[in-house]
Design a protein around this motif. Structure first.
Motif, short mmCIF file in Angstrom:
data_model
loop_
_atom_site.label_atom_id
_atom_site.label_comp_id
_atom_site.label_asym_id
_atom_site.label_seq_id
_atom_site.Cartn_x
_atom_site.Cartn_y
_atom_site.Cartn_z
N ASP A 1 5.37 -11.08 6.32
CA ASP A 1 4.97 -10.44 5.07
C ASP A 1 3.44 -10.34 5.06
O ASP A 1 2.75 -11.36 5.14
CB ASP A 1 5.48 -11.32 3.91
N GLY B 1 1.43 -9.94 2.75
CA GLY B 1 0.89 -10.74 1.65
C GLY B 1 0.69 -12.19 2.07
O GLY B 1 -0.30 -12.83 1.73
N ARG C 1 -3.48 -10.68 -5.30
CA ARG C 1 -2.56 -9.62 -5.75
C ARG C 1 -3.22 -8.25 -5.62
O ARG C 1 -2.61 -7.28 -5.19
CB ARG C 1 -2.20 -9.87 -7.21
N GLY D 1 -1.97 -5.19 -1.47
CA GLY D 1 -1.48 -3.83 -1.23
C GLY D 1 -2.30 -3.10 -0.18
O GLY D 1 -1.78 -2.70 0.88
N PRO D 2 -3.63 -2.95 -0.42
CA PRO D 2 -4.46 -2.27 0.60
C PRO D 2 -4.41 -2.97 1.95
O PRO D 2 -4.45 -2.32 2.99
CB PRO D 2 -5.88 -2.35 0.01
N ALA E 1 -1.85 -4.59 3.25
CA ALA E 1 -0.58 -4.24 3.90
C ALA E 1 -0.61 -2.82 4.43
O ALA E 1 -0.01 -2.51 5.45
CB ALA E 1 0.56 -4.40 2.90
N ARG E 2 -1.35 -1.93 3.74
CA ARG E 2 -1.43 -0.53 4.19
C ARG E 2 -2.43 -0.35 5.34
O ARG E 2 -2.58 0.75 5.87
CB ARG E 2 -1.88 0.36 3.02
#
Lengths: 481, 244
Positions: free
Chosen positions: A108, A110, A258, A262-263, A265-266
């Protein structure tokens, strides 16, 4: 819980990260027998801390003063952590090549980011935990158990600063690139260091009454001050504030995690997403026929372009401040200018050791020179010359100042400088000291043994020239007794 | 009197616990392009490092244009250039500064070195980047900078360990053309590669190494004969010989 511990769970990954951090630490790479002096130094620290704690318990401060001292301490620590956090965040996000590897796995993203953030928090808080921990232990030994709150408070501060560093770095790197962002980290640590030094020297330049008035302005209001003193109140052992500090730290850390997960993971926060433009360097291309000239030019460029070189040189050159104070007459000491000789000799030794260690650590392509028709001795000579040149460049003005004011010291100063440089440079070629940050993807090449021996050699030469230069070198000992 | 060989290797042996190179015999003539092939761990890089004077052999003799690499390595290195598989550069130097450094190591006349550096940077498409530090370069750009460094002293013998790794098609063609120019002026080249097409198209002779020993050498026809194949590509020959 067992799911988190098993691969590829969060705790499993955290254990892996901590193992990598531990194996990369200087202590593990250093030969075991060197741990003996390290442990001895640790015990000395603890003994000094016990004495300090004893003094503190005998002269307790008023609560407001205590809170102000705690707050200043935390602010300074926070700034020092931030400067280290910026460089650590750059290394972790944009330097270490395994981010892509981990992101390409079924882990993951994250979890990967959280582990990296925790790694930064631990690495920036650890030195201060050790330093403050010995004092806290000392105070606890004298019945002030509240002092043990230093451990969770410093860790909480580490979490907040790690989150702040990452946010700052992600924003900065997108605008100015990793190299300049790293420079900002170094510059920040330089200013914090200078600030601490100036603060320490303030009583020499500012009247006592003015200083007292200044400090009284910063004292917290009755009841322990407002929100700005939460961590300070926690540090002095107030249970409610301690819980609040920990909750605040967790909130900030979790919020940043948090926001960035997102960025991350992208792949928007990685080395691949940002390719620094080439930086125009100084106009090169002065071709030389001399092998020594080519080697020397390369070595001097390597030194000048080493990340954080200016910060490191300024830090190491703080010894020059008393020299300048003596030279300008702002500080009077019994033997006058004679005191500057051991100070300059000691600094020359330390600078020489640092410069030669940088060159040894940056010798990334020894095979290139090894495949050329150049004897290895030339390489070593060029390293010695470049390091000595750089050290003397830093020292030239104060040395000239001392010689101009006291020409009779020129001989012993020259002898000391030549001796300490030669000794420490030869030592550093064989046993370089550990550097604050090795090159990316490179393991640390220096050893604690090199550092300890280097400091010893500098001290030996400083003592030697002091005995030669001072008219009555042991007078202070008799006065002291 | 026999013509002087560019490279002569006799009984070259090196062991790291087990034998990595085992009695290697090799001869390369001036102007020849020799490709040394072999599976992973065959001893290619170890052989090249010994020939380049970077590693001392346990036994054997190496001479480059009559210069003894084992006994007088510095003299031999004057006419050699070695390019490793990793394009190792000083990241904080620009290509021009790197070439300045390399030219200094080989004592190239400054005027000549500057002219050659400018020519090489231009040919390899690095001219616009000559003052930029190499830290931001792609792998291909780094590889080209290293190649420029290897050619700036016009070596008579080049040792290339996987020189085309990381290059795009256009750069790869450019590098091949540059290498051909070197053999045309009489320099000899020995290269290791896993890209068999490169060996087939560039090399005048190919040697196949396995377990530290030379299994076969010659042009493609000779290798086919050695493998007992009437037809087939170099890949077929290579797999046939190394599987045996």
């Amino acid at each position: 819980m067992s799911g988190l511990l098993a691969p590829p769970g969060f705790l499993w990954l955290l254990r892996h990260e901590l193992r990598v951090l531990w194996r990369g630490s200087i202590l593990v790479r250093t030969h075991r027998h060197v741990l003996i002096p390290v442990v001895a130094v640790g015990l000395v620290f603890q003994a000094v801390a016990l004495l300090l704690a004893w003094r503190i318990t005998r002269h307790p401060l008023a609560e407001a003063q205590m809170l102000l001292a705690a707050n200043i301490n935390l602010i300074v620590l926070g700034l020092l952590m931030l400067s280290r956090g910026i460089t650590a965040a750059i290394d972790v996000l944009y330097g270490r090549g395994d981010v892509d590897f981990l992101l390409a796995s079924p882990l993951d993203p994250g979890h990967v980011l959280a582990c990296r953030m925790l790694g930064i928090a631990v690495s920036i808080a650890a030195p201060w935990l050790l330093l403050m921990g010995v004092l806290a232990n000392g105070l606890a030994a004298f019945g002030q158990v509240w002092a043990l709150a230093a451990y969770p408070v410093v860790l909480a501060e580490g979490l907040v600063v790690a989150a702040a560093s990452l946010t700052l770095v992600v924003g900065l790197v997108g605008r100015v690139g990793p190299a300049r962002a790293r420079r900002l980290g170094h510059t920040l640590s330089l200013f914090v260091g200078l600030g601490i030094f100036v603060l320490g020297q303030a009583p020499r330049f500012v009247a006592q009454a003015k200083l007292a008035a200044f400090w009284s302005l910063l004292l917290p209001a009755r009841g322990g001050g407002g929100a700005g003193f939460v961590f300070a109140r926690a540090l002095v052992g107030r249970g409610g504030d301690l819980a609040l500090s920990l909750a605040l730290a967790a909130l900030v850390f979790g919020g940043v995690w948090r926001g960035l997960a997102g960025p991350f993971a992208r792949g928007a926060i990685s080395a691949a997403a940002y390719r620094p433009p080439g930086r125009p360097g100084a106009q090169g291309g002065r071709f030389r026929r001399s092998v020594f000239g080519a080697l020397l030019a390369k070595d001097l460029r390597q030194l000048a372009r080493y990340p954080g070189m200016v910060t490191q040189v300024v830090y190491r050159s703080l010894t020059l401040v008393p020299v300048l104070l003596i030279l300008t007459g702002r500080f009077n000491i019994a033997d006058g200018l004679v005191v500057t000789v051991p100070l300059l000799v000691f600094l020359a030794g330390q600078l020489g050791l640092f410069f030669i260690s940088v060159l040894r650590a940056n010798d990334l392509i020894p095979d290139l020179v090894a495949s050329s028709p150049v004897a290895g001795a030339w390489v070593r000579r060029a390293e010695l010359a470049a390091s000595a040149h750089a050290a003397l460049l830093v020292l030239v003005l104060p040395v000239l100042g001392v010689v101009a004011r006291a020409p009779d010291l020129a001989g012993v100063l020259a002898l000391g400088l030549a001796g300490v440089l030669l000794s420490n440079l030869v030592l550093g070629q064989r046993l370089p000291m550990p550097l604050p940050r090795p090159g990316l993807g490179k393991s640390q090449s220096g050893t604690v043994l090199g550092l300890i021996l280097g400091v010893s050699v500098s001290s030996f030469w400083a003592l030697g020239v002091w005995l030669l230069a001072a008219p009555n070198p042991l007078a202070w000992l008799r006065h002291g007794l | 009197m026999a013509a002087e060989m560019a490279l002569t290797v006799r009984g070259l042996t090196k062991a790291f616990g087990r034998k990595a190179v085992d009695g290697l015999e090799l001869e390369i003539a001036p102007g020849e392009f020799y490709a040394l092939l072999g599976p992973n761990g065959a001893g290619k890089t170890t052989s090249l490092r010994m020939i380049a004077g970077l590693m001392r052999p346990d036994a054997g003799e190496i001479s480059v244009f009559g210069r003894d690499v084992v006994r007088a390595p510095l003299r031999a290195k004057e006419i050699m250039a070695w390019i490793p598989d990793e394009p190792l550069l000083y990241d904080r130097l620009s290509p021009l500064e790197y070439l300045e450094f390399v030219a200094g190591l080989w004592r190239v006349e400054p005027k000549v070195a500057r002219a050659r550096a400018e020519g090489l940077l231009d040919t390899l498409g690095l001219w616009a980047h000559r003052h930029e530090r190499c830290e931001g370069f792609s792998r291909g750009m780094k590889q080209k900078t290293v190649l420029a460094g290897a050619l700036i002293h016009e070596p008579r013998f080049l040792l290339l360990d996987e020189p085309l790794t990381g290059l795009d098609a256009a750069a790869s063609r450019l590098v091949k053309a540059l290498l051909r120019q070197q053999t045309d002026r009489g320099a000899a080249i020995i290269l290791t590669t896993h890209i068999l097409e490169v060996a087939e198209r560039l090399a005048t002779r190919i040697g196949i190494l396995a377990g530290g020993r030379l299994l076969a050498e010659g042009d493609l026809a000779a290798l086919r004969a050695e493998a007992g194949l009437e037809h087939g590509s170099l890949e077929d020959v290579f797999l046939n010989l190394t599987a045996a």
